[in-house]
Design a protein around this motif. Structure first.
Motif, PDB file in Angstrom:
ATOM      1  N   TYR A   4       0.777  -1.241   0.091  1.00 38.25           N
ATOM      2  CA  TYR A   4       0.086   0.038  -0.115  1.00 38.25           C
ATOM      3  C   TYR A   4       0.889   1.169  -0.222  1.00 38.25           C
ATOM      4  N   ASP A   5       0.417   2.422  -0.705  1.00 39.57           N
ATOM      5  CA  ASP A   5       1.354   3.531  -0.807  1.00 39.57           C
ATOM      6  C   ASP A   5       0.683   4.413   0.220  1.00 39.57           C
ATOM      7  N   GLU A   6       1.186   4.573   1.369  1.00 40.89           N
ATOM      8  CA  GLU A   6       0.572   5.333   2.432  1.00 40.89           C
ATOM      9  C   GLU A   6       0.386   7.098   1.919  1.00 40.89           C
ATOM     10  N   ASP A   7       1.546   7.322   0.911  1.00 38.96           N
ATOM     11  CA  ASP A   7       1.293   8.915   0.810  1.00 38.96           C
ATOM     12  C   ASP A   7       0.299   9.097  -0.395  1.00 38.96           C
ATOM     13  N   GLN A   8      -0.101   7.929  -1.226  1.00 33.96           N
ATOM     14  CA  GLN A   8      -0.974   8.378  -2.312  1.00 33.96           C
ATOM     15  C   GLN A   8      -2.301   7.656  -1.713  1.00 33.96           C
ATOM     16  N   LYS A  33      -3.279   4.548  -1.959  1.00 37.03           N
ATOM     17  CA  LYS A  33      -3.692   3.520  -2.921  1.00 37.03           C
ATOM     18  C   LYS A  33      -2.900   2.136  -2.779  1.00 37.03           C
ATOM     19  N   TRP A  34      -3.867   1.256  -3.180  1.00 36.47           N
ATOM     20  CA  TRP A  34      -3.106  -0.230  -3.055  1.00 36.47           C
ATOM     21  C   TRP A  34      -2.077  -0.480  -4.345  1.00 36.47           C
ATOM     22  N   VAL A  35      -1.188  -0.887  -4.207  1.00 36.53           N
ATOM     23  CA  VAL A  35      -0.101  -1.303  -5.382  1.00 36.53           C
ATOM     24  C   VAL A  35      -0.578  -2.546  -5.908  1.00 36.53           C
ATOM     25  N   VAL A  36      -0.749  -2.619  -7.417  1.00 39.54           N
ATOM     26  CA  VAL A  36      -0.615  -3.591  -7.957  1.00 39.54           C
ATOM     27  C   VAL A  36       0.320  -3.644  -9.210  1.00 39.54           C
ATOM     28  N   GLY A  37       0.540  -4.856  -9.734  1.00 37.09           N
ATOM     29  CA  GLY A  37       1.470  -5.146 -10.753  1.00 37.09           C
ATOM     30  C   GLY A  37       2.811  -5.159 -10.428  1.00 37.09           C
ATOM     31  N   SER A  38       3.237  -5.049  -9.205  1.00 34.55           N
ATOM     32  CA  SER A  38       4.718  -4.857  -8.953  1.00 34.55           C
ATOM     33  C   SER A  38       5.459  -6.418  -9.113  1.00 34.55           C
ATOM     34  N   LYS A  64      -8.560   3.696  -6.254  1.00 32.96           N
ATOM     35  CA  LYS A  64      -7.647   3.414  -5.148  1.00 32.96           C
ATOM     36  C   LYS A  64      -6.472   2.445  -5.272  1.00 32.96           C
ATOM     37  N   VAL A  65      -6.067   2.353  -6.672  1.00 30.51           N
ATOM     38  CA  VAL A  65      -5.242   1.333  -7.018  1.00 30.51           C
ATOM     39  C   VAL A  65      -4.038   2.233  -7.939  1.00 30.51           C
ATOM     40  N   LEU A  66      -2.935   1.798  -7.616  1.00 27.27           N
ATOM     41  CA  LEU A  66      -1.514   2.269  -7.905  1.00 27.27           C
ATOM     42  C   LEU A  66      -1.024   1.281  -8.890  1.00 27.27           C
TER      43      LEU A  66
END
Length: 456
Positions: free
Chosen positions: A232-236, A238-243, A452-454
């Motif tokens: 999860y990106d606390e600054d933005q 948003k939940w991180v996908v595709g990493s 909510k996705v990054l």
């Protein structure tokens, strides 16, 4: 193991669960009787392997009742594992008749339960409580919600590390103390142990839905955060996908299970596999290493669920390394539990007073020692008895410098379940790491929405 379930038939399951709650939890919280006496209902978890909190609550009850004439403290421990405890607590909170006055709350559920209206804001009480200044600033954040207010007070915290049996490693020709610098070092050790004795489990990590939060806290997140990726990106926000790190983490678990360096998939899916880790495999020299919490010694100490004379000599701790040894070199995960006051309590002042009693220096010291917790009170952390509680306190406390915490958002429990599903799919061979990661990404998008996705 300090480890969210779906309902297929909502009406039937809800009816059964509510009936169970109402049978096990007395109604009418903090309601004065005809004589003007008040009863406070205290709900918390207790299991055969976790009795430290019950001991603290029993002592706090005696102390509090002695100081508050006319007030009865009704202790209502729930006999359940972490996930089932959370389910039963949530059901109890839905009705004013069953909601507790003070209760045991997992840190990662604080924000979602605040959003649901279950927790009382404590700022006005904490401002007048002298002991609050003795809690570390990092620990205070565990009970903070999105509005900046404090809704829960921590009992203690923990870290995760590799626990290994020195005798098993030495028998395989591995020098101790052992400290892997990368994931490859872990695999090299595990393969060497397997070659030396095929009856020993070289290096197991939890996986699947059975072990719940244990799967993510003691396994997947140790890997993910060691890749440089994040959940999860606390600054933005948003939940991180595709990493790539997500896929790499699943691939590491696949290697462990495919090469039979870990337990069998069937054993991994057993919700009680942790009992074998602590109660059988380590003490009997059948397990070389695994990732577990700093609380591990609480199971082996005298009076613990799996007393093991000599564990101090046989066991050792190593930090979990980053994927390729990159900075910061190691990673850990921290969680912990809190005490909170119910938003609907009819006796908020008395409820907070009981919470403060349960978390005073004496009780906090007893809890941290008996449950092998990392102290969150500075005065407890400085106590000689705490520092001498077990030989691993210094090592596991040092990991606070590199530790991470779960995203304390209302969405998190469902995301955690999706991660657990991905690990289960990989170790059972149902999906490749790439396929499981793609399914996870799709699930996250469906759960939280594209905004909510990054994408990484």
């Amino acid at each position: 193991m300090r480890p969210v379930k779906t309902m297929r038939s909502m009406k039937m399951v809800a009816a059964i669960a509510v009936a169970a709650i109402l049978a096990g939890v007395t109604s009418c919280s903090s309601t004065p009787d005809a004589a003007g006496k008040t009863t406070l209902k205290i709900v918390y978890q207790k299991t055969d392997a976790f009795t430290a909190l019950d001991a603290v609550m029993q002592d706090a009850k005696k102390e509090f009742e002695a100081a508050n004439s006319g007030v009865t403290v009704d202790l209502q421990p729930i006999q359940a594992n972490d996930d089932d405890y959370g389910t039963k607590l949530a059901l109890a909170q839905r009705s004013p008749d069953t909601a507790p006055d003070v209760f045991y709350e997992d840190t990662f559920k604080v924000r979602s339960d605040v959003d649901a209206g279950y927790l009382l804001k404590l700022d006005s009480y904490l401002g007048k409580w002298e002991d609050w200044a003795k809690f570390s600033e990092a620990a205070k954040a565990a009970g903070r919600a999105d509005d900046g207010g404090i809704y829960a007070v921590p009992l203690g915290t923990d870290t995760r590390a590799i626990w290994y049996n020195k005798a098993v490693l030495q028998k395989a020709g591995i020098a101790v103390p052992w400290q892997p610098e990368s994931w490859d070092d872990i695999l090299a050790m595990a393969r060497k142990v397997k070659a030396a004795d095929s009856t020993v489990i070289p290096f197991t990590m939890y996986a699947g839905k059975g072990t719940g939060e244990g799967t993510v806290m003691q396994s997947f997140y140790e890997l993910l955060y060691g890749t440089g990726s994040t959940l999860y990106d606390e600054d933005q926000r948003k939940w991180v996908v595709g990493s790539q790190g997500f896929t790499d983490s699943l691939a590491f678990l696949k290697t462990l299970y495919d090469e039979k360096l870990a337990v069998s998939p069937a054993e991994a899916l057993d919700a009680n596999v942790w009992k074998k880790v602590f109660g059988e495999w380590f003490p009997q020299g059948k397990l070389a290493a695994t990732v577990e919490g700093s609380y591990a010694p609480s199971f082996w100490e005298k009076g613990g669920a799996y007393e093991w004379a000599g564990y101090e000599q046989d066991m050792a701790v190593a930090a979990f390394p980053t994927q390729k040894g990159q900075e910061p070199g190691s990673v850990s995960m921290s969680g912990g539990w809190t005490l909170a006051v119910g938003a609907g309590t009819k006796s908020p002042d008395l409820s907070f007073q009981f919470l403060a009693t349960a978390l005073n220096k004496k009780n906090a010291l007893a809890y941290d020692i008996n449950n092998s917790q990392i102290a969150v009170r500075t005065d407890v952390a400085a106590e000689a008895g705490y520092l001498a509680a077990n030989p691993f306190v210094k090592d596991v406390s040092a990991l606070v410098d590199v530790t991470r915490y779960r995203p304390a958002t209302a969405d998190y429990p469902r995301i955690s379940t999706a991660v657990q599903v991905a690990t289960e799919s990989v170790i059972t061979g149902r999906q490749s790491p790439q396929e499981a990661a793609a399914e996870y990404d799709a699930t996250v998008r469906k759960l939280v929405g594209e905004d909510k996705v990054l994408q990484r």
